[in-house]
Design an enzyme around this catalytic site. Structure first.
Site, short mmCIF file in Angstrom:
data_model
loop_
_atom_site.label_atom_id
_atom_site.label_comp_id
_atom_site.label_asym_id
_atom_site.label_seq_id
_atom_site.Cartn_x
_atom_site.Cartn_y
_atom_site.Cartn_z
N HIS A 1 0.44 -15.94 3.47
CA HIS A 1 1.54 -15.34 3.04
C HIS A 1 2.07 -15.67 1.74
O HIS A 1 2.50 -17.06 1.54
CB HIS A 1 2.53 -15.58 4.30
CG HIS A 1 4.04 -14.56 4.16
ND1 HIS A 1 4.82 -14.52 4.99
CD2 HIS A 1 4.21 -13.65 3.24
CE1 HIS A 1 5.76 -13.72 4.81
NE2 HIS A 1 5.07 -13.03 3.71
N TYR B 1 -5.34 -6.99 -0.18
CA TYR B 1 -4.67 -5.80 -0.84
C TYR B 1 -4.40 -6.25 -2.27
O TYR B 1 -5.05 -5.64 -3.24
CB TYR B 1 -3.29 -5.73 0.00
CG TYR B 1 -2.38 -5.00 -1.14
CD1 TYR B 1 -2.59 -3.54 -1.17
CD2 TYR B 1 -1.09 -5.31 -1.82
CE1 TYR B 1 -1.76 -2.96 -2.26
CE2 TYR B 1 -0.34 -4.82 -2.32
CZ TYR B 1 -0.70 -3.45 -2.83
OH TYR B 1 0.09 -2.82 -3.59
N LYS C 1 -6.28 -4.53 -5.48
CA LYS C 1 -5.44 -3.99 -6.65
C LYS C 1 -5.68 -4.50 -8.27
O LYS C 1 -5.81 -4.17 -9.15
CB LYS C 1 -3.81 -4.07 -6.41
CG LYS C 1 -3.38 -3.09 -5.38
CD LYS C 1 -3.52 -1.73 -5.69
CE LYS C 1 -2.46 -1.25 -6.80
NZ LYS C 1 -2.64 0.18 -6.86
N THR D 1 0.80 -3.68 -9.02
CA THR D 1 1.79 -4.29 -8.43
C THR D 1 1.91 -5.67 -8.89
O THR D 1 1.05 -6.05 -9.46
CB THR D 1 1.40 -4.39 -6.71
OG1 THR D 1 2.02 -5.59 -6.17
CG2 THR D 1 -0.13 -4.93 -6.62
N ASP D 2 3.14 -6.43 -8.50
CA ASP D 2 3.32 -7.55 -8.92
C ASP D 2 2.45 -8.82 -8.07
O ASP D 2 2.14 -9.81 -8.45
CB ASP D 2 4.83 -8.22 -9.08
CG ASP D 2 5.48 -7.99 -7.53
OD1 ASP D 2 4.66 -7.64 -6.52
OD2 ASP D 2 6.65 -8.49 -7.46
N GLU D 3 1.82 -8.27 -7.21
CA GLU D 3 1.18 -9.10 -6.13
C GLU D 3 -0.11 -9.53 -6.79
O GLU D 3 -0.80 -10.64 -6.32
CB GLU D 3 0.90 -8.60 -4.83
CG GLU D 3 1.96 -8.08 -4.20
CD GLU D 3 2.10 -7.45 -2.62
OE1 GLU D 3 1.34 -8.19 -1.95
OE2 GLU D 3 3.20 -6.88 -2.40
P1 NAD Z 1 1.61 4.41 0.37
O1 NAD Z 1 0.57 3.81 1.18
O2 NAD Z 1 2.98 4.65 0.81
O3 NAD Z 1 0.88 5.84 -0.13
C1 NAD Z 1 -0.48 5.81 -0.54
C2 NAD Z 1 -0.80 7.41 -0.78
O4 NAD Z 1 -2.21 7.22 -1.18
C3 NAD Z 1 -0.75 8.17 0.54
O5 NAD Z 1 -0.18 9.26 0.59
C4 NAD Z 1 -2.43 8.13 1.05
O6 NAD Z 1 -2.79 9.30 1.73
C5 NAD Z 1 -2.89 8.18 -0.40
N1 NAD Z 1 -4.28 7.72 -0.54
C6 NAD Z 1 -4.82 6.73 0.38
N2 NAD Z 1 -6.23 6.45 -0.34
C7 NAD Z 1 -6.55 7.68 -0.89
C8 NAD Z 1 -7.54 8.04 -1.46
N3 NAD Z 1 -8.86 7.58 -1.25
N4 NAD Z 1 -7.72 9.14 -2.15
C9 NAD Z 1 -6.46 9.90 -2.25
N5 NAD Z 1 -5.25 9.54 -1.80
C10 NAD Z 1 -5.31 8.48 -1.05
O7 NAD Z 1 1.79 3.55 -0.90
P2 NAD Z 1 3.07 3.38 -1.83
O8 NAD Z 1 4.05 2.48 -1.19
O9 NAD Z 1 3.54 4.96 -2.21
O10 NAD Z 1 2.25 2.74 -3.21
C11 NAD Z 1 1.98 3.62 -4.17
C12 NAD Z 1 1.02 2.87 -5.14
O11 NAD Z 1 2.22 1.91 -5.81
C13 NAD Z 1 -0.04 1.80 -4.77
O12 NAD Z 1 -0.99 2.00 -5.79
C14 NAD Z 1 0.63 0.72 -4.82
O13 NAD Z 1 -0.38 -0.31 -4.72
C15 NAD Z 1 1.69 0.52 -5.82
N6 NAD Z 1 2.68 -0.28 -5.64
C16 NAD Z 1 3.56 -0.32 -4.46
C17 NAD Z 1 4.60 -0.87 -4.29
C18 NAD Z 1 5.31 -1.04 -2.94
O14 NAD Z 1 6.32 -1.84 -2.88
N7 NAD Z 1 5.31 -0.08 -2.18
C19 NAD Z 1 5.01 -1.87 -5.28
C20 NAD Z 1 4.30 -1.99 -6.50
C21 NAD Z 1 3.17 -1.09 -6.73
P1 TYD Z 2 6.03 -5.71 2.85
O1 TYD Z 2 7.28 -4.80 3.40
O2 TYD Z 2 4.88 -5.80 4.11
O3 TYD Z 2 5.71 -6.00 1.60
P2 TYD Z 2 4.71 -7.21 0.80
O4 TYD Z 2 4.20 -7.75 1.67
O5 TYD Z 2 3.91 -6.20 0.04
O6 TYD Z 2 5.77 -7.68 0.08
O7 TYD Z 2 6.87 -7.30 3.39
C1 TYD Z 2 7.97 -7.70 2.59
C2 TYD Z 2 8.22 -9.21 3.12
O8 TYD Z 2 8.76 -9.07 4.54
C3 TYD Z 2 6.90 -9.94 3.07
O9 TYD Z 2 7.27 -11.29 2.61
C4 TYD Z 2 6.66 -10.01 4.68
C5 TYD Z 2 7.65 -9.84 5.39
N1 TYD Z 2 7.88 -9.24 6.76
C6 TYD Z 2 8.35 -9.66 7.76
O10 TYD Z 2 9.12 -10.69 7.58
N2 TYD Z 2 8.17 -9.02 8.81
C7 TYD Z 2 7.69 -7.64 9.11
O11 TYD Z 2 7.60 -7.06 10.01
C8 TYD Z 2 7.06 -7.00 7.67
C9 TYD Z 2 6.49 -5.80 7.82
C10 TYD Z 2 7.21 -7.86 6.68
#
Ligand code: NAD
Ligand code: TYD
Length: 358
Positions: A293, A158, A162, A132-134
């Protein structure tokens, strides 16, 4: 054959669905099925011999060793993680367990498997770690977007977990020569997104007549990428990325949260107007901010574009419209993920949702 971890979650499942639609190469999908994992998302693959689903933990070395020995994948794509910042604030331990220890154990299993491969397969093997970019921390309004050269400054449990996993992946390359690639992507949105994250939560709450909880002043900036574009970037990096390199993935779509929420409301006004004819934005409620935040994330994806020729297919306007339409057409999927565990989370997180932000 490739091994995907976390392929029942939001991005992993989109990746698996796209992969199987576009390739003859089978996928072994290892997912623990935490609250975020949902086999219903993969229902269209039922009976498809190209998809082998295994419920299990990336930290279960015996299981992972067995899967590697049995299926002999040419690559591992690691999506498995705990992924929600708010949950990491309430309970960081699961994040350390899966994101740090789980990644460590997975790396060790993969290293054992990879070391014993014949030379040709060994050099073709890839371990792609999805991050992630975070990990780069927070930007001020005027800072340039994150490049791959930015130092790691994670601020939430989180992002810290990561960041730790990214460091392990890097070290397994430098120390053991494991052929790794890392992608650092901005905020994703699109189909099958669990409704605890901003965009799906706003759609689901709006339709249910509930408050739309905006944290703090709603002026935190995120850089949004349609999930299918993230999946195409991962495929491209897997295919042509340089070993040991990291690639930022983003769509040049920086937007303050309040603008995102207003856009979702306007699309719903158009596509599914409220019965009383009033605009959905009347449901917006400012609530207490998330602790610590991060103010702004922005991704500079020029390396990926210049070196590997990747570009996103969607603009934010096209992607968000598709997303809202998807949620309107898939209310049953939404209903089914809103289980008891989900309702408990919402109560814990939003018990102050009517409290105005300070
Ligand atoms: P998500 O939470 O929707 O899915 C995570 C999946 O991993 C779930 O299906 C869960 O059951 C599985 N899981 C959790 N712990 C596990 C373990 N110990 N062993 C096997 N499986 C396990 O997450 P996502 O949004 O699909 O993100 C996927 C990846 O991409 C993550 O690594 C996250 O850090 C990264 N990522 C997410 C975003 C975003 O915007 N969602 C952006 C950049 C990177
Ligand atoms: P989120 O979808 O949780 O992703 P991340 O925290 O990984 O960026 O949140 C996106 C942005 O939206 C973040 O700045 C937090 C904000 N947010 C709200 O304002 N209200 C909400 O109920 C949620 C879940 C997020």
């Amino acid at each position: 054959m490739i091994l995907v971890t976390g392929g029942a979650g939001f991005i992993g499942a989109n990746f698996v669905l796209d992969w199987i639609a576009n390739s003859d190469e089978p996928v072994v999908n290892l997912d623990k099925l935490t609250y975020a994992g949902n086999l219903e998302t993969l229902a269209s693959l039922k009976g498809n011999p190209k998809h082998i689903f295994v419920q299990g933990d990336i930290g279960d070395s015996a299981l992972v060793d067995r899967l590697l020995a049995e299926h002999k994948p040419r690559a591992v794509v690691n999506f498995a993680a705990e992924s929600h910042v708010d949950r990491s604030i309430h309970g960081p331990e699961d994040f350390v367990q899966t994101n740090v220890l789980g990644t460590f154990r997975l790396l060790e299993s993969v290293r054992g498997f990879w070391s014993a491969l014949p030379a040709e397969q060994k050099s073709a093997f890839r371990f792609l770690h999805v991050s992630t970019d975070e990990v780069y921390g927070s930007l001020s309004k005027t800072d340039p977007a994150f490049t791959e050269e930015n130092k790691y400054e994670p601020n939430s449990p989180y992002s810290a977990s990561k960041a730790a996993s990214d460091h392990l992946v890097r070290a397994w390359h430098h120390t053991y020569g494991l052929p790794v690639l890392t992608t650092n992507c901005s905020n994703n949105y699109g189909p099958f997104h669990f409704p605890e994250k901003l965009i799906p939560l706003m759609i689901v709450n709006a339709l249910a007549g509930k408050n739309l909880p905006v944290y703090g002043d709603g002026m935190q900036v995120r850089d949004w990428l349609y999930v299918k574009d993230h999946c195409s970037a991962i495929r491209r990096v897997l295919e042509a990325g340089k070993l040991g390199e990291t690639y930022n993935v983003g769509g040049w779509n920086e937007k303050p949260n309040i603008e995102i929420v207003n856009t979702v409301c306007a699309l719903l006004d158009e596509l599914r107007p409220r019965n009383d004819g009033k605009p959905y934005k009347e449901q917006i409620t400012y609530v207490t901010d998330r602790p610590g935040h991060d103010r702004r994330y922005a991704i500079d994806a020029r390396k990926l574009e210049a070196e590997l020729g990747w570009k996103p297919a969607e603009t934010f306007d096209t992607g968000i419209r598709k997303t809202v339409e998807w949620y309107l057409a898939n209310s049953e999927w939404v209903r089914n993920v809103q289980s008891g565990a989900y309702r408990e989370w919402v109560e814990k997180q939003y018990d102050n949702s009517t409290k105005a932000a300070a």
